[in-house]
Design a protein around this motif. Structure first.
Motif, PDB file in Angstrom:
ATOM      1  N   TRP A 105     -66.615 -42.768   0.567  1.00 62.81           N
ATOM      2  CA  TRP A 105     -65.438 -42.899   1.092  1.00 62.81           C
ATOM      3  C   TRP A 105     -64.694 -44.186  -0.036  1.00 62.81           C
ATOM      4  N   HIS A 106     -66.180 -44.652  -0.745  1.00 65.31           N
ATOM      5  CA  HIS A 106     -65.436 -45.837  -1.807  1.00 65.31           C
ATOM      6  C   HIS A 106     -65.507 -47.150  -1.106  1.00 65.31           C
ATOM      7  N   TRP A 107     -66.053 -47.574  -0.202  1.00 70.33           N
ATOM      8  CA  TRP A 107     -66.194 -48.350   0.472  1.00 70.33           C
ATOM      9  C   TRP A 107     -66.340 -49.939  -0.351  1.00 70.33           C
ATOM     10  N   LYS A 108     -65.438 -50.760  -0.293  1.00 68.84           N
ATOM     11  CA  LYS A 108     -65.865 -51.607  -0.474  1.00 68.84           C
ATOM     12  C   LYS A 108     -66.049 -53.248   0.869  1.00 68.84           C
ATOM     13  N   ASP A 109     -66.122 -54.394  -0.096  1.00 64.70           N
ATOM     14  CA  ASP A 109     -67.131 -55.030   1.308  1.00 64.70           C
ATOM     15  C   ASP A 109     -65.378 -55.854   1.690  1.00 64.70           C
ATOM     16  N   ASP A 110     -64.727 -55.587   0.297  1.00 68.64           N
ATOM     17  CA  ASP A 110     -63.694 -56.927   0.832  1.00 68.64           C
ATOM     18  C   ASP A 110     -63.298 -56.471   1.977  1.00 68.64           C
ATOM     19  N   GLU A 111     -62.742 -54.947   2.551  1.00 73.54           N
ATOM     20  CA  GLU A 111     -62.689 -54.612   3.531  1.00 73.54           C
ATOM     21  C   GLU A 111     -63.376 -54.770   5.149  1.00 73.54           C
ATOM     22  N   MET A 112     -63.793 -55.756   5.136  1.00 71.26           N
ATOM     23  CA  MET A 112     -64.308 -55.847   6.601  1.00 71.26           C
ATOM     24  C   MET A 112     -63.846 -57.108   7.441  1.00 71.26           C
ATOM     25  N   PRO A 113     -62.425 -57.585   6.743  1.00 69.05           N
ATOM     26  CA  PRO A 113     -61.715 -58.415   6.929  1.00 69.05           C
ATOM     27  C   PRO A 113     -61.077 -57.393   8.594  1.00 69.05           C
ATOM     28  N   ALA A 114     -60.605 -56.743   7.610  1.00 74.96           N
ATOM     29  CA  ALA A 114     -59.035 -55.639   7.995  1.00 74.96           C
ATOM     30  C   ALA A 114     -59.822 -54.873   9.119  1.00 74.96           C
ATOM     31  N   LEU A 115     -60.635 -54.790   8.763  1.00 74.43           N
ATOM     32  CA  LEU A 115     -61.996 -53.160   9.934  1.00 74.43           C
ATOM     33  C   LEU A 115     -62.373 -54.526  11.464  1.00 74.43           C
ATOM     34  N   LYS A 116     -62.441 -55.865  11.057  1.00 72.00           N
ATOM     35  CA  LYS A 116     -62.712 -56.160  12.394  1.00 72.00           C
ATOM     36  C   LYS A 116     -61.375 -56.111  12.896  1.00 72.00           C
ATOM     37  N   ASP A 117     -59.768 -56.661  12.496  1.00 66.66           N
ATOM     38  CA  ASP A 117     -58.848 -56.203  12.658  1.00 66.66           C
ATOM     39  C   ASP A 117     -58.805 -55.384  13.675  1.00 66.66           C
ATOM     40  N   VAL A 122     -61.544 -44.968  11.425  1.00 67.01           N
ATOM     41  CA  VAL A 122     -61.040 -46.050  11.574  1.00 67.01           C
ATOM     42  C   VAL A 122     -61.194 -47.380  10.380  1.00 67.01           C
ATOM     43  N   ARG A 123     -60.034 -47.946   9.407  1.00 69.51           N
ATOM     44  CA  ARG A 123     -61.191 -49.147   8.428  1.00 69.51           C
ATOM     45  C   ARG A 123     -60.532 -50.242   8.461  1.00 69.51           C
ATOM     46  N   ASN A 124     -58.791 -50.235   8.837  1.00 67.53           N
ATOM     47  CA  ASN A 124     -57.489 -50.937   9.382  1.00 67.53           C
ATOM     48  C   ASN A 124     -56.715 -50.731  10.443  1.00 67.53           C
ATOM     49  N   PRO A 125     -56.295 -52.022  10.759  1.00 67.10           N
ATOM     50  CA  PRO A 125     -55.298 -51.996  11.802  1.00 67.10           C
ATOM     51  C   PRO A 125     -53.914 -51.038  12.095  1.00 67.10           C
ATOM     52  N   GLU A 126     -53.990 -50.083  10.152  1.00 65.16           N
ATOM     53  CA  GLU A 126     -52.610 -49.074  10.928  1.00 65.16           C
ATOM     54  C   GLU A 126     -53.424 -47.831  11.341  1.00 65.16           C
ATOM     55  N   GLN A 127     -54.252 -47.482  10.772  1.00 67.60           N
ATOM     56  CA  GLN A 127     -55.197 -46.661  11.601  1.00 67.60           C
ATOM     57  C   GLN A 127     -55.447 -46.724  12.859  1.00 67.60           C
ATOM     58  N   ALA A 128     -55.416 -47.887  13.220  1.00 71.65           N
ATOM     59  CA  ALA A 128     -56.747 -48.525  14.135  1.00 71.65           C
ATOM     60  C   ALA A 128     -54.565 -47.836  15.530  1.00 71.65           C
ATOM     61  N   ARG A 129     -54.301 -48.449  15.498  1.00 77.12           N
ATOM     62  CA  ARG A 129     -52.875 -48.290  15.981  1.00 77.12           C
ATOM     63  C   ARG A 129     -52.043 -46.690  16.037  1.00 77.12           C
ATOM     64  N   GLN A 130     -52.813 -45.887  15.006  1.00 78.42           N
ATOM     65  CA  GLN A 130     -51.643 -44.384  14.707  1.00 78.42           C
ATOM     66  C   GLN A 130     -52.904 -44.255  16.166  1.00 78.42           C
ATOM     67  N   ALA A 131     -54.320 -44.222  16.093  1.00 77.80           N
ATOM     68  CA  ALA A 131     -55.233 -44.240  16.939  1.00 77.80           C
ATOM     69  C   ALA A 131     -55.027 -43.929  18.609  1.00 77.80           C
ATOM     70  N   VAL A 132     -54.744 -45.008  18.280  1.00 76.02           N
ATOM     71  CA  VAL A 132     -54.171 -45.024  19.840  1.00 76.02           C
ATOM     72  C   VAL A 132     -52.785 -44.749  20.454  1.00 76.02           C
ATOM     73  N   GLU A 133     -52.059 -44.542  19.312  1.00 85.64           N
ATOM     74  CA  GLU A 133     -50.656 -43.975  19.714  1.00 85.64           C
ATOM     75  C   GLU A 133     -50.783 -42.537  19.979  1.00 85.64           C
ATOM     76  N   ALA A 134     -51.571 -42.040  19.905  1.00 88.32           N
ATOM     77  CA  ALA A 134     -52.156 -40.766  20.166  1.00 88.32           C
ATOM     78  C   ALA A 134     -53.047 -40.509  21.868  1.00 88.32           C
ATOM     79  N   LEU A 135     -52.976 -41.366  22.540  1.00 86.34           N
ATOM     80  CA  LEU A 135     -53.025 -41.343  24.096  1.00 86.34           C
ATOM     81  C   LEU A 135     -51.524 -41.916  24.743  1.00 86.34           C
ATOM     82  N   GLY A 136     -52.621 -40.833  25.713  1.00 83.50           N
ATOM     83  CA  GLY A 136     -50.998 -41.647  27.471  1.00 83.50           C
ATOM     84  C   GLY A 136     -49.613 -40.843  26.913  1.00 83.50           C
ATOM     85  N   TRP A 137     -49.818 -39.340  26.006  1.00 80.32           N
ATOM     86  CA  TRP A 137     -48.872 -38.212  26.522  1.00 80.32           C
ATOM     87  C   TRP A 137     -49.255 -37.020  26.276  1.00 80.32           C
TER      88      TRP A 137
END
Length: 370
Positions: free
Chosen positions: A79-91, A329-344
Motif C-alpha cells: 500500500w506504499h504507506w507514508k507516516d505523514d498519513e497518520m493525521p488523516a487516518l486519525k480523523d 480506510v486511510r482517509n476521511p473521504e474513504q470513511a465517509r463512503q464506507a458509512v454511506e453504504a449503510l442504512g439503505w
C-alpha cells in the motif's frame, strides 16, 4: 522476517486469484444467477446495527455490519504507506467510530506488525469494550515457530499481536490462510487454546475452502469452541463464494461470512480506468481495466440515481448478498463512503443489473481457496 514482504511476494507469484505473468480474462456467471442469492429488503443494517459472532463462553460478539480494514496502515510493500498519513487516518477512524462502526480488522503480516501497533495506538483512549478487534495468524509453513510448535504456534503468535496492540485479548482471531504446515486438528487445538487462555473471545479462518472450513469447525467443536467466521475475497468481480452456495451455507450454520477486498482494491470505486490503472501491487481482482469498465459504468449509473458514491453502491451490493464487508480506510473521504453504504438497500432490479456485469472469480491452490 518481514511478513508483509512475504505476503506481497506470494500475491505477486500467484497467491492472488488473478495474479501471474498476465492478467486473466474474466468469466461471467450463468445468467440464471442474475438477481439471485439476495437478502430480503427488510435486511437493511445501519452503522449502529450489529452482527453476532459466536463465542465459546461469552455472550455473542456484537460487531458492526461493516469492518474497517487496516491492511494499509503502516504497510509499505503493498500500500506504499507514508507516516505523514497518520493525521488523516486519525480523523477517519474518529469519524467511523463516532458513527457507530466498531469493528477493526488487522493481521500480524500487515506492515510486518506495524498495522497492529497503529491499531493499538488508535484505540488506546477508548473503552476496550467499545471496539471489536480482529487479527490473524499467518502460519507460514517454514517458519521455525510453526515447525517447532505445531499446536502452540497460534498461541505464541497471538501473544505477539497482543503485545504490539497493548491489549489483553482480541475479540476474533483468524487463521490467515490454509498455508500452515500443521494439520487442521492441530491448528484447531491451538485456536481453542487461545480461547481457553482468554487471549481471544472467538476464532475463525480466512481464505479457507468450504470443505476445510467444515473440517476445522468439527475439530474446534471437540474443544467446545465454535468457528465464528470465514473471511474470503468477495465483491462484484469475485462472486465465487456466493455462486458456489457457500455464503448461504454459512448463514444456515449461523456463521458470519466476511468479504475482504470488498472494493477490489479500489477498482470498484471509480478511481481507476484503462488509462489510469491501479498500482501493480494491488493483486486482487487484477483484471485489465477495459474488462472492468462496463461494471463500473453500471455502478456509476446506480450511484447517480441513488445520490451515493460508487464505493457505497459496491459495498451495499455485498451487504445485499449477506457478506459483511471489510473495507480499507486511510482517509476521511474513504470513511465517509464506507458509512454511506449503510442504512439503505439496492432494490432487486439494481442488484440484477450489477449481477449482469459481475465476474465469477477464481481460486488458487496456495491462498484463495474459499
Amino acid at each position: 522476517m518481514d511478513k508483509s514482504k512475504i505476503l506481497q511476494t506470494g500475491l505477486t507469484s500467484g497467491m492472488a486469484a488473478t495474479a501471474g505473468l498476465h492478467k486473466s480474462k474474466p468469466k461471467r456467471p450463468d445468467p440464471e444467477q442474475d438477481g439471485r442469492n439476495t437478502l430480503p429488503q427488510s435486511s437493511c443494517p445501519d452503522a449502529r446495527s450489529r452482527a453476532k459472532f459466536a463465542t465459546a463462553k461469552d455472550p455473542f460478539i456484537e460487531a458492526s455490519n461493516l469492518c474497517i480494514g487496516a491492511w494499509s496502515w503502516g504497510d509499505k510493500s503493498t500500500w506504499h504507506w507514508k507516516d505523514d498519513e497518520m493525521p488523516a487516518l486519525k480523523d477517519a477512524l474518529k469519524y467511523l467510530l463516532d458513527s457507530g462502526i466498531n469493528f477493526i480488522d488487522t493481521a500480524e503480516a500487515y506492515g510486518d506488525g506495524r498495522s497492529e501497533e497503529i491499531v493499538g495506538d488508535m484505540i488506546a483512549d477508548r473503552p476496550r469494550d467499545s471496539v471489536v478487534i480482529q487479527t490473524k495468524w499467518l502460519g507460514l509453513p517454514l517458519a521455525p515457530s510453526n515447525l517447532l510448535h505445531p499446536v502452540d504456534a497460534p498461541v505464541k503468535a497471538l501473544k505477539g499481536s497482543l503485545s504490539r496492540m497493548k491489549l489483553d485479548y482480541v475479540d476474533i482471531y483468524l487463521v490467515h490462510g490454509h498455508i500452515h504446515a500443521q494439520s487442521i486438528p492441530n491448528v484447531a487445538k491451538g485456536l481453542a487454546e487461545c480461547v481457553h487462555q482468554g487471549l481471544a473471545r472467538a476464532v475463525g479462518v480466512a481464505n479457507y475452502a468450504f470443505n476445510d472450513f467444515v473440517h476445522m469447525r468439527k475439530e474446534l467443536a471437540k474443544h467446545g469452541v465454535p468457528l465464528a467466521t470465514n473471511q474470503c475475497e468477495y465483491n462484484v468481480l469475485r462472486r465465487y463464494p456466493e455462486l458456489e452456495g457457500h455464503v448461504a451455507a454459512y448463514r444456515e450454520m449461523d456463521v458470519i461470512f466476511q468479504s475482504y477486498s470488498s472494493l477490489a482494491q479500489g477498482r470498484l470505486t471509480g478511481k481507476y480506468n484503462a488509462e489510469h490503472p491501479p498500482p501493480s501491487t494491488y493483486r486482487f481482482s487484477n483484471y485489465d481495466m477495459e474488462s472492468v469498465e462496463p461494471t463500473i459504468q453500471v455502478l456509476e449509473e446506480i450511484a447517480r440515481k441513488k445520490g451515493k458514491s460508487v464505493a457505497a453502491v459496491a459495498l451495499n451490493y455485498n451487504l445485499s448478498k449477506d457478506a459483511l464487508p471489510v473495507v480499507g480506510v486511510r482517509n476521511p473521504e474513504q470513511a465517509r463512503q464506507a458509512v454511506e453504504a449503510l442504512g439503505w438497500r439496492l432494490d432487486r432490479e439494481e442488484v440484477e443489473a450489477i449481477d449482469k456485469h459481475s465476474f465469477v472469480g477464481k481460486t488458487t491452490m496456495l491462498w484463495q481457496q474459499g
